[in-house]
Design an enzyme around this catalytic site. Structure first.
Site, PDB file in Angstrom:
ATOM      1  N   LYS A  80      -9.585   6.916   1.494  1.00 30.44           N
ATOM      2  CA  LYS A  80     -10.426   8.092   1.729  1.00 30.44           C
ATOM      3  C   LYS A  80      -9.875   9.312   1.007  1.00 30.44           C
ATOM      4  CE  LYS A  80     -13.687   6.296   4.161  1.00 30.44           C
ATOM      5  NZ  LYS A  80     -15.064   6.230   3.603  1.00 30.44           N
ATOM      6  N   TYR A 114      -6.022   2.911   4.669  1.00 24.79           N
ATOM      7  CA  TYR A 114      -7.357   3.500   4.866  1.00 24.79           C
ATOM      8  C   TYR A 114      -7.360   4.965   4.459  1.00 24.79           C
ATOM      9  CZ  TYR A 114     -11.574   5.176   7.198  1.00 24.79           C
ATOM     10  OH  TYR A 114     -12.779   5.774   7.470  1.00 24.79           O
ATOM     11  N   SER A 123     -16.106  10.700   3.884  1.00 27.56           N
ATOM     12  CA  SER A 123     -14.675  10.483   3.970  1.00 27.56           C
ATOM     13  C   SER A 123     -14.318  10.326   5.444  1.00 27.56           C
ATOM     14  CB  SER A 123     -13.917  11.657   3.322  1.00 27.56           C
ATOM     15  OG  SER A 123     -12.520  11.495   3.437  1.00 27.56           O
TER      16      SER A 123
END
Length: 290
Positions: free
Chosen positions: A166, A162, A148
């Site tokens: 994650k 983004y 992650s």
């Protein structure tokens, strides 16, 4: 290390460093990546035992073997290709689910195609890898390392898409850890801070419009101005992955890097403070302090 590892994103960055370490320990590494030339380099390293630090130790140093798998993890046949690679290897002990890329830009300005693409790679492809490998990992009571980011726990201006991708990996992994607990398979989410890898070479940035210059624009400017010493040594992350894979009782989450620990801790404190402040809302009588 008589084990079999499958590593996605094995051609660069953390994936490549972990692959080299696993090979140096004698593992069979199923190395997955898009770049055939980089996969060939990794296979050559294994064949020549060039991972030994000193040439005179080359004969005695353990070295493993590489099965290169050139693959786009978003391809329709990716799950079948990976499952066949695992079957051919005779099983799987460790999965390092590491492939992904970065996308930075204002939430409003990231178009639908770009948003879909990052979720296809960072989330749906991650699931493809899990579906292909979980039967073998259960059989081996194996380990899953999910890569992650520190901003999988919170978001900065510009990191919305983004961070969301994650964050999805984080929650999928947390649920998976609970679901797999009776099988003996252990799941750890690796949350690196800012490290000097090739991440920036695949990073996509959407330039902010005027309305987002004070937030997204300022953040991107400040980040671009960071000195080289602000970026950690990526070997630190690779070493952490190798170490946590050996633990009998690994953590669910492992923040790596002082900045990751600092920023994640600050985010958690902020969220707890907000929870405490608003826990009685809207039941607070009029005129009474919240």
């Amino acid at each position: 290390m008589s084990s079999t590892w499958l590593i996605t994103g094995a051609t660069s960055g953390f994936g490549r460093l972990v692959a080299e370490r696993a090979l140096a320990g004698g593992a069979h590494v199923i190395a997955v990546g898009r770049r055939r030339d980089r996969l060939a380099e990794l296979a050559e390293l294994a064949e020549l035992a060039e991972l030994a630090e000193l040439a005179e130790l080359a004969e005695s140093a353990p070295h493993g073997q590489v099965t290169p798998v050139a693959l786009d993890l978003t391809a329709p046949d990716a799950q079948d290709v990976l499952a066949e690679a695992v079957r051919s290897a005779g099983g799987l002990d460790v999965l390092v689910n590491n492939a992904g890329y970065g996308l930075f830009g204002a939430v409003e300005q990231v178009d639908a195609d770009a948003a879909r693409a990052i979720f296809d790679t960072n989330v749906l492809a991650n699931l493809t890898v899990l579906r292909a490998t979980l039967p073998a990992l259960r059989a081996a009571r194996g380990r899953i390392l999910q890569t992650s980011s520190l901003i999988g726990q919170f978001a900065w201006p510009s990191s919305g898409l983004y961070s969301a991708s994650k964050g999805a990996v984080e929650l999928i992994s947390e649920a998976l850890a609970h679901e797999l607990a009776p099988t003996g398979v252990k799941v750890t989410i690796i949350e690196p801070g800012t490290f000097a890898t090739e991440f920036s070479t695949s990073l996509q940035v959407v330039a902010p419009s005027d309305v987002y210059l004070p937030t997204v624009g300022q953040f991107l400017t400040d980040f671009a101005a960071l000195p080289p010493q602000a970026f950690g040594d990526p070997d630190t992350v690779a070493d952490a992955i190798m170490a946590v894979a050996e633990l009998d009782e690994p953590p669910l989450r492992l923040a790596v890097g002082a900045d990751a620990v600092e920023h994640i801790r600050a985010s958690l404190h902020s969220r707890l403070a907000e929870l405490d402040r608003w826990e009685r809302f809207p039941r607070v009588p009029a005129g009474e302090p919240a």
